[in-house]
Design a protein around this motif. Structure first.
Motif, PDB file in Angstrom:
ATOM      1  N   ILE A  12       0.850  -1.198   0.000  1.00  0.00           N
ATOM      2  CA  ILE A  12       0.000   0.000   0.000  1.00  0.00           C
ATOM      3  C   ILE A  12       0.886   1.249   0.000  1.00  0.00           C
ATOM      4  O   ILE A  12       1.755   1.409   0.858  1.00  0.00           O
ATOM      5  CB  ILE A  12      -0.908   0.025   1.249  1.00  0.00           C
ATOM      6  N   LEU A  69      -3.522   3.654  -3.397  1.00  0.00           N
ATOM      7  CA  LEU A  69      -2.768   2.974  -4.442  1.00  0.00           C
ATOM      8  C   LEU A  69      -2.262   1.703  -3.823  1.00  0.00           C
ATOM      9  O   LEU A  69      -1.553   1.748  -2.805  1.00  0.00           O
ATOM     10  CB  LEU A  69      -1.548   3.811  -4.779  1.00  0.00           C
ATOM     11  N   LEU A  70      -2.621   0.549  -4.380  1.00  0.00           N
ATOM     12  CA  LEU A  70      -2.049  -0.666  -3.805  1.00  0.00           C
ATOM     13  C   LEU A  70      -1.940  -1.757  -4.853  1.00  0.00           C
ATOM     14  O   LEU A  70      -2.464  -1.631  -5.970  1.00  0.00           O
ATOM     15  CB  LEU A  70      -2.841  -1.131  -2.583  1.00  0.00           C
ATOM     16  N   LYS A  71      -1.233  -2.797  -4.473  1.00  0.00           N
ATOM     17  CA  LYS A  71      -0.899  -3.832  -5.432  1.00  0.00           C
ATOM     18  C   LYS A  71      -0.685  -5.130  -4.667  1.00  0.00           C
ATOM     19  O   LYS A  71      -0.231  -5.115  -3.517  1.00  0.00           O
ATOM     20  CB  LYS A  71       0.415  -3.421  -6.120  1.00  0.00           C
TER      21      LYS A  71
END
Lengths: 148, 433
Positions: A12, A69-71
């Motif tokens: 994150i 924004l995360l992945k």
């Protein structure tokens, strides 16, 4: 089945301002998500919060809804012995197997100490890495176990 | 030496205006005949060269703006055979496209003449040592002061910008008596000298500073004098009119705009009407003898007023007050002009970013800092810290290449920066001048 050891870590993006971590933690709380392991990596004026949790898919959507924004990043969790030399045992076996630890962080959840590891060899798939780790005699935590 | 060119500098005002009218008439006739751009502009405004019958008729002529230079990039406004050009300077523009100015031999001469007169009015003469700590290169500051200084007979040190300890060593070793640079850089030099245990007032011969290219104030002038004993003069100019040209004299009360070189007007920025002396408006200049790219009624965008009354120094040319802001959103960061639109344009080149950004300008110590907050697109996220830092540096590099000034970049999550319904207010300028 090596894929059961594939753990979806949340990465994150976190601006470096007071209250940001509390805000992130509140989203976990509001979604009744338990954090098994977690760390913060800091860079120039921002950080990346990495977490292994029991309900990654549900909380991913919750974060997205709040403009975070995360992945997802695939990691593995290796069981360690809670005795002197526990980390050495894991690290030396990774080294002997030619696996590069890009970053790692420890957790004591799920009854035994665990080291969450991101393997960064570009030429080795996660499946191959898992096979090497298991072949070295180390015990990996299954993704399902992280979700308990 | 009181004047560099006494006859012209002290010409009675009525004669000066007659001269200005004659020069303007020649200029307009030449442009109407040779410049497609200005010919069309005059036609559109319904003005013929024969309509200019007095100095007041100048107000009938169409004005020019920076966009005219940009739209005619790079050299469509050049009004002389290209082989007559001896130099180009280039400055950053409003949308990423730079503006180009060109000079004939006479243009460079005229520019140097203006600077020479100004330096003499600041009290410099033969025997003085002028250290030019403006940038040399595409920026007009360095070479402008250099040519003017050599013309009036000072010894010039082309120190250019940077390497502040070296600047202090040069001031000590070469017995520099005057420094030309931006006001913030001069204040930085005072700090550096202190750290080197150099007392400018006692240990050096430095007594004069020629400061410009960014806004500054009377309180900064006092501060400089208290800290270093140096008398700081204000210099004005912009690349479109040639470069830095006009300074305040020993009276330190307004910058003399040599009347035979430039015709100065103050316009109402909204209506374009000519305002009387004493009233604030948009500074507008006509450079009367420019050959390569003549500028008629060029709206510079700076806000100031023409000072009323005669100057005790004896110069009859009109004086303008300190610049008091801009009619547009142009910022001056460490002496470099920066348009928020140019930042926007540069950021478009980074595919990982949305079009939203914010600029924060602060002054820590003497130097300006520009922080550009940019917004990442959702798919720009990566788990790799190095990847994110790399993106941050790439944005910083893109901005530095486009703006010629460095900026710090802060990465922000999507939708975290303000959205504007009307006119965007993307700039937060925290500086106090």
């Amino acid at each position: 089945m090596t894929s059961e050891y594939r753990i979806k870590q949340l990465s994150i993006f976190a601006p470096n301002t007071p209250g940001t971590l509390a805000e992130i933690a509140k989203i976990f709380l509001d979604n009744e998500v338990n954090i098994s392991a977690f760390c913060i990596a800091e860079a120039n004026n921002f950080g990346v919060v990495r977490a292994v949790v029991d309900k990654p898919d549900a909380v991913f959507a919750a974060f997205e809804k709040k403009n975070y924004l995360l992945k997802f990043t695939d990691v593995v969790a290796v069981k360690m012995s809670d005795v002197p030399g526990g980390l050495y045992d894991v690290a030396s076996k990774f080294g002997a197997a030619g696996l590069n630890i890009e970053y790692a962080y420890a957790s004591r959840s799920t009854t035994t100490p665990t080291l969450v590891v991101y393997v960064s060899n570009t030429n080795i798939s996660l499946e191959a890495a898992v096979e090497k780790i298991l072949a070295s005699g180390l015990v990996l935590v299954r993704a399902a176990e992280m979700r308990i | 030496m009181a004047y560099y060119n006494e006859k012209i500098e002290t010409l009675p005002r009525a004669e000066l205006e007659k001269l200005q009218y004659q020069e303007m008439k020649v200029l307009v006739e030449r442009l109407y005949a040779n410049s497609v751009f200005y010919h069309d502009k005059m036609k559109a405004a319904g003005v013929l060269p024969s309509d200019i019958k007095s100095i007041a008729d100048i107000a009938k002529l169409p004005t020019m703006k920076k966009t005219d230079l940009r739209n005619n990039y790079p050299d469509k406004l050049v009004c002389c055979p290209k082989e007559d050009l001896v130099r180009y300077h280039v400055s950053s523009g409003t949308t990423g496209k730079p503006t180009v100015v060109a000079y004939t031999k006479n243009d460079v001469e005229l520019w140097a003449e203006a600077v020479a007169r100004s330096l003499v009015s600041c009290g410099l003469g033969r025997g003085d040592v002028l250290q030019v700590a403006y940038g040399y290169g595409l920026f007009t500051g360095g070479l402008g002061l250099h040519y003017g200084g050599e013309k009036m007979g000072t010894t010039v040190i082309p120190a250019s910008t940077g390497n502040s300890e070296r600047q202090i060593e040069l001031i000590l070793d070469l017995e520099t008596t005057a420094v030309a640079c931006t006001p913030s850089y001069f204040i930085h030099l005072i700090d550096v000298a202190k750290k080197m245990d150099v007392d400018i007032a006692k240990d050096t011969k430095l007594r004069t500073a020629i400061l410009g290219a960014e806004p500054w104030s009377e309180s900064m002038r006092q501060y400089i004098h208290e800290q270093s004993g140096v008398v700081a003069h204000n210099i004005f100019g912009t690349s479109e009119i040639s470069g830095p040209m006009f300074t305040d004299c020993g009276e330190l009360n307004g910058m003399h705009i040599c009347g035979d070189i430039a015709y100065t007007e103050i316009l109402d920025p909204e209506t374009g009407e000519v305002l009387p002396p004493g009233e604030k408006g948009e500074l507008t200049m006509t450079i009367l003898k420019k050959e390569a790219i003549p500028m008629i009624r060029y709206r510079i965008g700076d806000i100031t007023s023409i000072l009323e009354g005669d100057c005790p120094c004896g110069r009859t040319s009109p004086r303008i007050d300190r610049l008091q802001g801009r009619v547009d959103d142009m910022l001056v960061i460490r002496g470099i002009n920066v348009f928020p639109s140019a930042v926007e344009h540069a950021l478009l080149r980074v595919p990982e970013l949305t079009s939203h950004f914010m600029l924060e300008i602060t002054r820590t110590g003497p130097l300006d800092d520009m922080l550009v907050k940019v917004e990442l697109k959702p798919d720009a996220m990566t788990d790799s810290i190095n990847g994110l830092i790399g993106l941050q540096s790439r944005v910083e590099r893109t901005l530095r290449d486009a703006l010629n000034v460095s900026a710090k970049v802060e990465l922000c999550p999507p939708n975290s920066l303000p959205r504007f319904e009307g006119k965007a207010k993307r700039v937060m300028d925290h500086r106090v001048f």
